[in-house]
Design a protein around this motif. Structure first.
Motif, PDB file in Angstrom:
ATOM      1  N   GLU A 132       0.824  -1.217   0.000  1.00  0.00           N
ATOM      2  CA  GLU A 132       0.000   0.000   0.000  1.00  0.00           C
ATOM      3  C   GLU A 132       0.852   1.258   0.000  1.00  0.00           C
ATOM      4  OE1 GLU A 132      -2.763   3.090   0.337  1.00  0.00           O
ATOM      5  OE2 GLU A 132      -2.733   1.119  -0.605  1.00  0.00           O
ATOM      6  N   PHE A 133       1.810   1.367   0.883  1.00  0.00           N
ATOM      7  CA  PHE A 133       2.613   2.571   0.999  1.00  0.00           C
ATOM      8  C   PHE A 133       3.815   2.486   0.061  1.00  0.00           C
ATOM      9  CE2 PHE A 133       0.644   1.848   5.231  1.00  0.00           C
ATOM     10  CZ  PHE A 133      -0.302   2.866   5.136  1.00  0.00           C
ATOM     11  N   GLY A 134       4.640   3.531   0.086  1.00  0.00           N
ATOM     12  CA  GLY A 134       5.785   3.567  -0.808  1.00  0.00           C
ATOM     13  C   GLY A 134       5.386   4.108  -2.173  1.00  0.00           C
ATOM     14  N   GLY A 135       6.390   4.454  -2.955  1.00  0.00           N
ATOM     15  CA  GLY A 135       6.128   4.988  -4.282  1.00  0.00           C
ATOM     16  C   GLY A 135       5.428   6.327  -4.273  1.00  0.00           C
ATOM     17  N   ASN A 136       5.486   7.056  -3.144  1.00  0.00           N
ATOM     18  CA  ASN A 136       4.732   8.296  -3.036  1.00  0.00           C
ATOM     19  C   ASN A 136       5.611   9.524  -2.872  1.00  0.00           C
ATOM     20  OD1 ASN A 136       5.606   7.730  -0.451  1.00  0.00           O
ATOM     21  ND2 ASN A 136       3.645   8.163   0.536  1.00  0.00           N
ATOM     22  N   THR A 137       6.866   9.462  -3.311  1.00  0.00           N
ATOM     23  CA  THR A 137       7.668  10.677  -3.360  1.00  0.00           C
ATOM     24  C   THR A 137       7.326  11.497  -4.595  1.00  0.00           C
ATOM     25  OG1 THR A 137       9.475   9.495  -4.479  1.00  0.00           O
ATOM     26  CG2 THR A 137       9.581   9.651  -2.074  1.00  0.00           C
ATOM     27  N   THR A 138       6.518  10.939  -5.502  1.00  0.00           N
ATOM     28  CA  THR A 138       5.989  11.681  -6.639  1.00  0.00           C
ATOM     29  C   THR A 138       4.466  11.614  -6.583  1.00  0.00           C
ATOM     30  OG1 THR A 138       6.104   9.715  -8.054  1.00  0.00           O
ATOM     31  CG2 THR A 138       7.990  11.196  -8.087  1.00  0.00           C
ATOM     32  N   VAL A 139       3.805  12.543  -7.261  1.00  0.00           N
ATOM     33  CA  VAL A 139       2.350  12.623  -7.206  1.00  0.00           C
ATOM     34  C   VAL A 139       1.781  12.677  -8.618  1.00  0.00           C
ATOM     35  CG1 VAL A 139       2.294  13.754  -4.965  1.00  0.00           C
ATOM     36  CG2 VAL A 139       2.438  15.149  -7.020  1.00  0.00           C
ATOM     37  N   THR A 140       0.482  12.407  -8.722  1.00  0.00           N
ATOM     38  CA  THR A 140      -0.213  12.437 -10.001  1.00  0.00           C
ATOM     39  C   THR A 140      -0.411  13.880 -10.470  1.00  0.00           C
ATOM     40  OG1 THR A 140      -1.352  10.396  -9.426  1.00  0.00           O
ATOM     41  CG2 THR A 140      -2.314  11.693 -11.188  1.00  0.00           C
ATOM     42  N   ASP A 141      -0.423  14.066 -11.781  1.00  0.00           N
ATOM     43  CA  ASP A 141      -0.611  15.383 -12.394  1.00  0.00           C
ATOM     44  C   ASP A 141       0.426  16.375 -11.887  1.00  0.00           C
ATOM     45  OD1 ASP A 141      -2.977  15.158 -14.208  1.00  0.00           O
ATOM     46  OD2 ASP A 141      -3.941  14.503 -12.363  1.00  0.00           O
ATOM     47  N   ASN A 142       1.667  15.955 -11.907  1.00  0.00           N
ATOM     48  CA  ASN A 142       2.789  16.789 -11.485  1.00  0.00           C
ATOM     49  C   ASN A 142       3.868  16.687 -12.552  1.00  0.00           C
ATOM     50  OD1 ASN A 142       5.449  16.629  -9.128  1.00  0.00           O
ATOM     51  ND2 ASN A 142       4.354  18.479  -9.671  1.00  0.00           N
ATOM     52  N   PHE A 143       3.645  17.371 -13.685  1.00  0.00           N
ATOM     53  CA  PHE A 143       4.549  17.355 -14.823  1.00  0.00           C
ATOM     54  C   PHE A 143       4.733  15.906 -15.315  1.00  0.00           C
ATOM     55  CE2 PHE A 143       5.306  21.169 -12.351  1.00  0.00           C
ATOM     56  CZ  PHE A 143       5.253  22.154 -13.320  1.00  0.00           C
ATOM     57  N   PHE A 144       5.962  15.375 -15.356  1.00  0.00           N
ATOM     58  CA  PHE A 144       6.208  14.038 -15.900  1.00  0.00           C
ATOM     59  C   PHE A 144       6.331  12.967 -14.815  1.00  0.00           C
ATOM     60  CE2 PHE A 144       7.570  16.878 -19.246  1.00  0.00           C
ATOM     61  CZ  PHE A 144       7.200  16.235 -20.413  1.00  0.00           C
ATOM     62  N   ALA A 145       5.960  13.289 -13.585  1.00  0.00           N
ATOM     63  CA  ALA A 145       6.215  12.369 -12.482  1.00  0.00           C
ATOM     64  C   ALA A 145       5.278  11.173 -12.473  1.00  0.00           C
ATOM     65  CB  ALA A 145       6.123  13.109 -11.149  1.00  0.00           C
ATOM     66  N   GLY A 146       4.004  11.378 -12.747  1.00  0.00           N
ATOM     67  CA  GLY A 146       3.032  10.290 -12.703  1.00  0.00           C
ATOM     68  C   GLY A 146       2.094  10.374 -13.886  1.00  0.00           C
ATOM     69  N   ARG A 147       0.822  10.018 -13.684  1.00  0.00           N
ATOM     70  CA  ARG A 147      -0.161  10.156 -14.749  1.00  0.00           C
ATOM     71  C   ARG A 147      -0.443  11.636 -14.982  1.00  0.00           C
ATOM     72  NH1 ARG A 147      -2.358   6.390 -11.343  1.00  0.00           N
ATOM     73  NH2 ARG A 147      -3.936   7.888 -10.636  1.00  0.00           N
ATOM     74  N   ALA A 148      -0.590  12.019 -16.254  1.00  0.00           N
ATOM     75  CA  ALA A 148      -0.810  13.424 -16.573  1.00  0.00           C
ATOM     76  C   ALA A 148      -1.473  13.549 -17.939  1.00  0.00           C
ATOM     77  CB  ALA A 148       0.504  14.200 -16.549  1.00  0.00           C
ATOM     78  N   ASN A 149      -2.013  14.733 -18.212  1.00  0.00           N
ATOM     79  CA  ASN A 149      -2.716  14.998 -19.469  1.00  0.00           C
ATOM     80  C   ASN A 149      -1.766  15.480 -20.561  1.00  0.00           C
ATOM     81  OD1 ASN A 149      -5.225  14.399 -18.275  1.00  0.00           O
ATOM     82  ND2 ASN A 149      -5.465  16.513 -17.561  1.00  0.00           N
ATOM     83  N   SER A 150      -2.277  15.437 -21.789  1.00  0.00           N
ATOM     84  CA  SER A 150      -1.609  16.029 -22.962  1.00  0.00           C
ATOM     85  C   SER A 150      -0.241  15.426 -23.229  1.00  0.00           C
ATOM     86  CB  SER A 150      -1.493  17.558 -22.799  1.00  0.00           C
ATOM     87  OG  SER A 150      -2.735  18.140 -22.513  1.00  0.00           O
ATOM     88  N   MET A 151      -0.126  14.107 -23.099  1.00  0.00           N
ATOM     89  CA  MET A 151       1.138  13.416 -23.303  1.00  0.00           C
ATOM     90  C   MET A 151       1.235  12.831 -24.711  1.00  0.00           C
ATOM     91  SD  MET A 151       3.060  13.584 -20.635  1.00  0.00           S
ATOM     92  CE  MET A 151       3.183  13.597 -18.842  1.00  0.00           C
ATOM     93  N   LEU A 152       2.239  13.236 -25.462  1.00  0.00           N
ATOM     94  CA  LEU A 152       2.576  12.630 -26.749  1.00  0.00           C
ATOM     95  C   LEU A 152       3.808  11.767 -26.523  1.00  0.00           C
ATOM     96  CD1 LEU A 152       2.150  12.413 -29.843  1.00  0.00           C
ATOM     97  CD2 LEU A 152       3.706  14.369 -30.071  1.00  0.00           C
ATOM     98  N   THR A 153       3.670  10.453 -26.684  1.00  0.00           N
ATOM     99  CA  THR A 153       4.695   9.509 -26.257  1.00  0.00           C
ATOM    100  C   THR A 153       5.147   8.614 -27.388  1.00  0.00           C
ATOM    101  OG1 THR A 153       3.605   9.426 -24.085  1.00  0.00           O
ATOM    102  CG2 THR A 153       5.298   7.773 -24.528  1.00  0.00           C
ATOM    103  N   TYR A 154       6.453   8.521 -27.577  1.00  0.00           N
ATOM    104  CA  TYR A 154       7.049   7.552 -28.494  1.00  0.00           C
ATOM    105  C   TYR A 154       7.806   6.529 -27.675  1.00  0.00           C
ATOM    106  CZ  TYR A 154      10.286   5.335 -31.717  1.00  0.00           C
ATOM    107  OH  TYR A 154      11.023   4.393 -32.411  1.00  0.00           O
ATOM    108  N   ARG A 155       7.525   5.250 -27.884  1.00  0.00           N
ATOM    109  CA  ARG A 155       8.203   4.175 -27.156  1.00  0.00           C
ATOM    110  C   ARG A 155       8.833   3.186 -28.121  1.00  0.00           C
ATOM    111  NH1 ARG A 155       7.729   4.074 -21.864  1.00  0.00           N
ATOM    112  NH2 ARG A 155       6.105   5.352 -20.875  1.00  0.00           N
TER     113      ARG A 155
END
Length: 368
Positions: A132-155
């Motif tokens: 449950e815990f851990g992985g929370n030094t970054t947050v959602t909708d915070n630039f490129f840290a987590g999930r976010a809008n308007s992402m154009l991605t090449y993989r």
């Protein structure tokens, strides 16, 4: 931790493991899969505002459409909802986790656009495996840290099919901004200017993988207005370095994550909030998988910021994670996770607005 909880802890030993998605449609190379997880979870905490039910559900669809021998259309949509709200609280508790569409070009890679994970998550996810815990030094909708809008991605995986295990991603994020701030500070905290990111991961021999990711974004004018101490500049920057060892039985991972003008501090609904001029984050995790299905977990999390509204340095997170999960089968599991806080309450409550006491999380998962 109170003795009355010990019997519950012993009983409640969730691994967020993989489960096969349910195939909804498959014809002529076109597929549509349904996947999701039901999580019944409760926090045991001394603060009544945070103690209680934390149950949620997440579900989504993944689809592929065969366009030609080398071209495949793809799309993913995922939604989540909290399950601990009363009916009288309305239906605004659902949220979109992911939603993107694109095309895969064989060994040449894939390109997609929409709401997606930022490239920093390609490395940060390696330590986000605790029950449950851990992985929370970054947050959602915070630039490129987590999930976010308007992402154009090449993989690209296996480097155009020529180097097994060498993967990279290039990403562009379009501007997301609001000229006004809502009552909880969300428009301010979740806004961003145009930005770019890159991640590279390489699977070495002997089950060892190494990864690195970097990003740079413009800050909105609204975000720049929070620089109360001095002018922190027009850019945010971040990088992540990760290392993991992953076999069937043993999982070890380490992450160092550094940000500039990106990590939010304090509570955005208060008068004293903003983005730290610098932040240094460290995450460590070790797990062992027993053949019986039991998986103990031990982790350490620390996040330190430099430059709050008073220009000072603070640890806003520092705790030990001690937990275990038990996997009945590929679809059903249960867990207990104990967060042992290492910060004093007087420093933590006024700066980070985070729980200052120890927390126990108990839960059961059904995944499909």
């Amino acid at each position: 931790m109170k003795m009355q909880y010990l019997s519950v802890l012993i009983f409640a030993m969730v691994i967020v493991g993989s489960a096969e998605a349910a195939e909804v449609y498959h014809k002529d190379g076109n597929t549509l899969d349904l996947y999701g997880t039901f999580n019944g979870m409760r926090y045991i905490f001394s603060d009544d505002d945070k103690n209680g039910d934390r149950s949620f559900i997440r579900y989504g669809f993944r689809g592929e459409a065969m366009l030609s021998n080398e071209l495949i259309g793809l799309g993913t949509w995922e939604q989540g909802a909290g399950l601990s709200y009363a009916e009288s609280e309305g239906d605004n508790r659902t949220f979109t986790c992911l939603g993107f569409v694109g095309i895969k070009f064989g060994d040449a890679g894939s390109i997609d656009y929409g709401r997606n994970y930022g490239v920093l998550h390609d490395v940060n996810a390696w330590t986000d495996v605790m029950p449950e815990f851990g992985g929370n030094t970054t947050v959602t909708d915070n630039f490129f840290a987590g999930r976010a809008n308007s992402m154009l991605t090449y993989r690209n995986t296996n480097f155009f099919g020529m180097v097994d295990g060498l993967n990279f991603a290039l990403q562009y994020q379009g501007k997301n901004n609001s000229k006004t701030n809502d009552k909880k500070g969300c428009s301010l905290q979740k806004g961003n200017g145009n930005g770019y990111g890159l991640s590279v991961t390489y699977d070495l021999s002997n089950s060892v993988s190494a990864g690195a990711a970097v990003s740079s974004s413009n800050r909105t004018l609204f975000q720049q207005s929070l620089d109360l101490v001095h002018n922190q500049g027009k850019k945010t920057k971040a990088y992540s370095l990760g290392l993991k060892y992953d076999t069937y039985n043993v999982y070890l991972a380490a992450l160092y994550h550094d940000t500039q003008n990106m990590t939010p501090f304090a509570c955005f609904s208060s008068k004293n909030y903003g983005f730290a001029e610098k932040a240094h984050n460290l995450e460590l995790v070790a797990q062992y998988q027993f053949n019986s299905g039991l998986r103990p977990s031990l982790g350490y999390i620390q996040s330190c910021i430099h430059g709050d509204q008073k220009g000072k340095r603070y640890d806003i997170k520092r705790y030990i994670e001690l937990g275990a999960s038990y996997k009945f089968n590929k679809n059903m599991s249960t867990f207990v996770d104990y967060r042992i806080n290492l910060l004093s309450s007087n420093k933590l409550s006024c700066i980070a607005q985070k729980p200052a006491n120890n927390i126990v999380a108990l839960g059961i998962n059904y995944m499909f």
